[in-house]
Structure formats: structure tokens, C-alpha cells
Scaffold this active site. Structure first.
Site, PDB file in Angstrom:
ATOM      1  N   SER A  45       0.862  -1.186   0.000  1.00 60.11           N
ATOM      2  CA  SER A  45       0.000   0.000   0.000  1.00 60.11           C
ATOM      3  C   SER A  45       0.893   1.228   0.000  1.00 60.11           C
ATOM      4  O   SER A  45       2.047   1.152   0.465  1.00 60.11           O
ATOM      5  CB  SER A  45      -0.864   0.007   1.267  1.00 60.11           C
ATOM      6  OG  SER A  45      -1.556   1.229   1.400  1.00 60.11           O
ATOM      7  N   TYR A  93      -1.557   0.309  10.597  1.00 59.00           N
ATOM      8  CA  TYR A  93      -1.569  -0.137   9.190  1.00 59.00           C
ATOM      9  C   TYR A  93      -0.253   0.265   8.525  1.00 59.00           C
ATOM     10  O   TYR A  93       0.343  -0.524   7.789  1.00 59.00           O
ATOM     11  CB  TYR A  93      -2.780   0.466   8.497  1.00 59.00           C
ATOM     12  CG  TYR A  93      -3.040  -0.048   7.096  1.00 59.00           C
ATOM     13  CD1 TYR A  93      -3.153  -1.415   6.826  1.00 59.00           C
ATOM     14  CD2 TYR A  93      -3.213   0.842   6.031  1.00 59.00           C
ATOM     15  CE1 TYR A  93      -3.412  -1.868   5.536  1.00 59.00           C
ATOM     16  CE2 TYR A  93      -3.488   0.392   4.745  1.00 59.00           C
ATOM     17  CZ  TYR A  93      -3.582  -0.958   4.500  1.00 59.00           C
ATOM     18  OH  TYR A  93      -3.849  -1.417   3.218  1.00 59.00           O
TER      19      TYR A  93
HETATM   20  N1  NAP Z   1      -8.785  -0.773  -0.585  1.00 60.80           N
HETATM   21  C1  NAP Z   1      -7.741   0.028  -0.483  1.00 60.80           C
HETATM   22  O1  NAP Z   1      -7.866   1.267  -0.425  1.00 60.80           O
HETATM   23  C2  NAP Z   1      -6.341  -0.552  -0.480  1.00 60.80           C
HETATM   24  C3  NAP Z   1      -5.286   0.318  -0.749  1.00 60.80           C
HETATM   25  C4  NAP Z   1      -3.982  -0.171  -0.743  1.00 60.80           C
HETATM   26  C5  NAP Z   1      -3.741  -1.501  -0.451  1.00 60.80           C
HETATM   27  N2  NAP Z   1      -4.776  -2.332  -0.161  1.00 60.80           N
HETATM   28  C6  NAP Z   1      -4.438  -3.730   0.154  1.00 60.80           C
HETATM   29  O2  NAP Z   1      -4.946  -4.553  -0.883  1.00 60.80           O
HETATM   30  C7  NAP Z   1      -5.282  -5.839  -0.367  1.00 60.80           C
HETATM   31  C8  NAP Z   1      -6.724  -6.164  -0.725  1.00 60.80           C
HETATM   32  O3  NAP Z   1      -7.567  -5.141  -0.201  1.00 60.80           O
HETATM   33  P1  NAP Z   1      -9.097  -4.980  -0.615  1.00 60.80           P
HETATM   34  O4  NAP Z   1      -9.396  -3.536  -0.678  1.00 60.80           O
HETATM   35  O5  NAP Z   1      -9.424  -5.850  -1.773  1.00 60.80           O
HETATM   36  O6  NAP Z   1      -9.791  -5.523   0.727  1.00 60.80           O
HETATM   37  P2  NAP Z   1     -10.942  -6.582   1.006  1.00 60.80           P
HETATM   38  O7  NAP Z   1     -12.021  -6.471  -0.002  1.00 60.80           O
HETATM   39  O8  NAP Z   1     -11.247  -6.451   2.446  1.00 60.80           O
HETATM   40  O9  NAP Z   1     -10.225  -7.990   0.716  1.00 60.80           O
HETATM   41  C9  NAP Z   1      -9.348  -8.603   1.602  1.00 60.80           C
HETATM   42  C10 NAP Z   1      -9.225 -10.063   1.219  1.00 60.80           C
HETATM   43  O10 NAP Z   1      -8.295 -10.687   2.102  1.00 60.80           O
HETATM   44  C11 NAP Z   1      -8.882 -11.857   2.604  1.00 60.80           C
HETATM   45  N3  NAP Z   1      -8.355 -12.141   3.922  1.00 60.80           N
HETATM   46  C12 NAP Z   1      -8.384 -11.343   5.018  1.00 60.80           C
HETATM   47  N4  NAP Z   1      -7.805 -11.963   6.055  1.00 60.80           N
HETATM   48  C13 NAP Z   1      -7.411 -13.179   5.599  1.00 60.80           C
HETATM   49  C14 NAP Z   1      -6.776 -14.292   6.197  1.00 60.80           C
HETATM   50  N5  NAP Z   1      -6.423 -14.286   7.484  1.00 60.80           N
HETATM   51  N6  NAP Z   1      -6.523 -15.388   5.441  1.00 60.80           N
HETATM   52  C15 NAP Z   1      -6.876 -15.422   4.139  1.00 60.80           C
HETATM   53  N7  NAP Z   1      -7.475 -14.395   3.523  1.00 60.80           N
HETATM   54  C16 NAP Z   1      -7.743 -13.299   4.248  1.00 60.80           C
HETATM   55  C17 NAP Z   1     -10.386 -11.590   2.609  1.00 60.80           C
HETATM   56  O11 NAP Z   1     -11.113 -12.787   2.477  1.00 60.80           O
HETATM   57  P3  NAP Z   1     -11.786 -13.633   3.669  1.00 60.80           P
HETATM   58  O12 NAP Z   1     -12.381 -12.650   4.640  1.00 60.80           O
HETATM   59  O13 NAP Z   1     -12.797 -14.479   2.940  1.00 60.80           O
HETATM   60  O14 NAP Z   1     -10.672 -14.449   4.221  1.00 60.80           O
HETATM   61  C18 NAP Z   1     -10.527 -10.802   1.331  1.00 60.80           C
HETATM   62  O15 NAP Z   1     -10.654 -11.685   0.230  1.00 60.80           O
HETATM   63  C19 NAP Z   1      -4.994  -5.779   1.137  1.00 60.80           C
HETATM   64  O16 NAP Z   1      -3.705  -6.294   1.389  1.00 60.80           O
HETATM   65  C20 NAP Z   1      -5.041  -4.279   1.431  1.00 60.80           C
HETATM   66  O17 NAP Z   1      -4.296  -3.961   2.576  1.00 60.80           O
HETATM   67  C21 NAP Z   1      -6.074  -1.895  -0.181  1.00 60.80           C
END
Ligand code: NAP
Length: 261
Positions: free
Chosen positions: A139, A152
Site C-alpha cells: 500500500s 496499518y
Molecule cells: N482498498 C484500499 O484502499 C487498499 C489500498 C492499498 C492496499 N490495499 C491492500 O490490498 C489488499 C486487498 O484489499 P481490498 O481492498 O481488496 O480488501 P478486502 O475487499 O477487504 O479484501 C481482503 C481479502 O483478504 C482476505 N483475507 C483477510 N484476512 C485473511 C486471512 N487471514 N486469510 C486469508 N485471507 C484473508 C479476505 O477474504 P476472507 O475474509 O474471505 O478471508 C478478502 O478476500 C490488502 O492487502 C489491502 O491492505 C487496499
């Protein structure tokens, strides 16, 4: 490309991971989507033809089972470490240890655990196909601290450091180690899980002219893996135009400054 390459995507049940699975499938890759929610993975498998595996990246047993499953079912050529997230937006002083623990467990130790388990398979994949890849989604929070981001920030900075060390340790092997660091991405669950209410979650994106979408990030991930095998993009930072920096987000329409025309 001869036989399709096989990529493992963690965090495949929503947001960026789900979009990445869809895009890899559209590009003809074999995909194994990993997450904890079986129902969502089943729907994704039915819609895309991806394989799926239910595992929690914070569990040694689950990740060992994932490795055994992958080993029994085919080669592995690429790993996308995407599972992760944020909890809370409190100050360092007030933040809950439980939230920080969760963020370290999934964003840092989750990546470490999956890398340790799958690298032997990726090596075999590289031997068979010529190269392999480890791409981690960190991120911009892992590159620049912001008030209320402490836990974070600390977790994603740590993930960024892990990626840097891993690249050095794999020197001499045909295994790329890449990092994609997105800024604001409007995914349905990320801010909801971080802040706890849909009102607070929607306020994050309020008035922002085109935050990134999950598919924007997925497209960058797939492009990075589809570059010629010797092109290692160490770090790809992407943000919405409206977000000049974490601390410089423009709310309102993006418009040419007519005074400067
Ligand atoms: N959205 C943003 O603004 C943003 C910006 C920069 C970076 N990111 C990063 O991008 C990545 C994806 O984010 P997103 O926005 O797509 O969030 P999201 O929709 O909340 O997706 C997170 C995913 O991770 C899985 N997950 C969480 N804990 C887990 C665990 N212990 N074991 C296996 N799977 C797990 C969740 O699935 P389950 O709950 O089914 O396990 C879900 O599929 C993350 O690393 C986040 O930090 C996001």
C-alpha cells in the site's frame, strides 16, 4: 505461451483479489484463489473456472494444507500475496493492541508464512517453465505514514521491507519479486472492515472523483506478471489522480484550472 501458467492469489474472496482472479482467468491463466470464506470462493469458481482453496493465511495448519493441495494438483508459477487489510484509524497512543496484532498477523506474518510454504513449489515451477514470480500487494501506507494510520503503516512498511529482503535473498534465481502499492481503492469491504460502519466507510470516498477500482489494481498486477520474465518491476505505486499524496486528497470534481488557460 505454451501450457497455461498457474498463479495462486490470496485474499481472492473480495475486492482486489477477486478482481485479480477474474482478470487472470480472462487472460487464460490457471488460478487458485485462496481466502477464508468458502461460499464466496465457490461463487467465484463457478463464475470464472478458477480453482479455489479455503485457508486462513494466519494459520500454520491451513497454509501447510494449501501447500499440500497445490503440490498434489499441479505446478505453481506465481504467487500474489494480496490477503490483508486495516483495522481502526486511531492514533498510535490510543490504538488497540488487538487491532495492531491482527494487522501484523495478516499483512506481514501471513505473507511470510505463505512465501515460506510456497517458495519450494515456485522453484520447481521456475525449473519447469523457466521463471516464477512473487508479487505482494502492499500500500502507499507502506511508503508514507499518516496520522491515524500507525498500525496499518507499521504493518505495510514491514511487508515492504520483507519484499526487499526476499528479492536480495533470491538473487541468482529466475524468480521475480515485485510489489504493487496502491493508494485509495474503492472496494466494497476494505473501509467497512477498517471503520466498522457503512456511513464511515462511504465518507472515506465522499466527493473523490474516481478513486481506483479493484479492477484498476488487478490490471496492473496482471500486466506486471505478463511482462517478459526478466523484467522485474520492483515497486509499482498507483493512486487515483485525485490523491496527490495520502495527505493531499482532492474532494470534488477534477477540473482544469481555467485561470491558467
Ligand atoms: N482498498 C484500499 O484502499 C487498499 C489500498 C492499498 C492496499 N490495499 C491492500 O490490498 C489488499 C486487498 O484489499 P481490498 O481492498 O481488496 O480488501 P478486502 O475487499 O477487504 O479484501 C481482503 C481479502 O483478504 C482476505 N483475507 C483477510 N484476512 C485473511 C486471512 N487471514 N486469510 C486469508 N485471507 C484473508 C479476505 O477474504 P476472507 O475474509 O474471505 O478471508 C478478502 O478476500 C490488502 O492487502 C489491502 O491492505 C487496499
Amino acid at each position: 505461451m505454451g501450457e497455461a501458467r498457474r498463479v495462486v492469489v490470496t485474499g481472492a474472496s473480495s475486492g482486489i483479489g477477486e478482481a485479480t482472479v477474474r482478470r487472470f482467468r480472462e487472460h487464460g491463466w490457471q488460478v487458485v484463489g485462496v481466502a477464508r470464506r468458502a461460499d464466496r470462493l465457490e461463487a467465484l469458481a463457478a463464475a470464472t473456472g478458477a480453482e479455489t482453496f479455503v485457508a486462513d493465511v494466519t494459520s500454520d495448519d491451513d497454509v501447510a494444507a494449501l501447500r499440500a493441495h497445490l503440490e498434489a494438483t499441479g505446478p505453481v508459477h506465481a504467487l500474489v500475496n494480496n490477503a490483508g487489510g486495516a483495522r481502526g484509524s486511531d492514533t498510535v497512543e490510543a490504538g488497540s493492541i488487538a487491532d495492531w496484532q491482527w494487522m501484523f498477523d495478516v499483512n506481514v506474518l501471513g505473507v511470510k508464512r505463505v512465501v515460506s510454504a510456497l517458495l519450494p513449489l515456485l522453484r520447481r515451477g521456475a525449473q519447469q517453465a523457466g521463471s516464477a514470480d512473487v508479487l505482494t500487494v502492499t500500500s502507499t501506507a507502506g511508503l508514507q505514514a499518516y496520522a491515524g494510520g500507525g498500525g496499518y503503516n507499521a504493518a505495510k512498511f514491514a511487508a515492504h521491507a520483507l519484499v526487499g529482503a526476499l528479492r536480495l535473498e533470491l538473487k541468482g534465481e529466475p524468480i521475480r519479486v515485485m510489489e504493487v502499492a496502491p493508494g485509495m481503492v474503492h472496494t466494497p469491504e476494505f473501509s467497512l472492515k477498517r471503520l466498522g460502519s457503512s456511513e464511515q466507510a462511504e465518507a472515506v470516498y465522499e466527493g473523490v472523483d474516481h478513486p481506483l477500482t479493484a479492477d484498476d489494481v488487478a490490471s496492473v498486477i496482471v500486466q506486471a506478471l505478463e511482462q517478459p520474465w526478466h523484467v522485474n518491476q520492483d515497486l509499482i505505486v498507483l493512486r487515483p489522480v485525485a490523491q496527490a499524496a495520502q495527505y493531499a486528497l482532492h474532494r470534488g470534481p477534477l477540473e482544469v484550472n481555467s485561470e491558467l488557460l
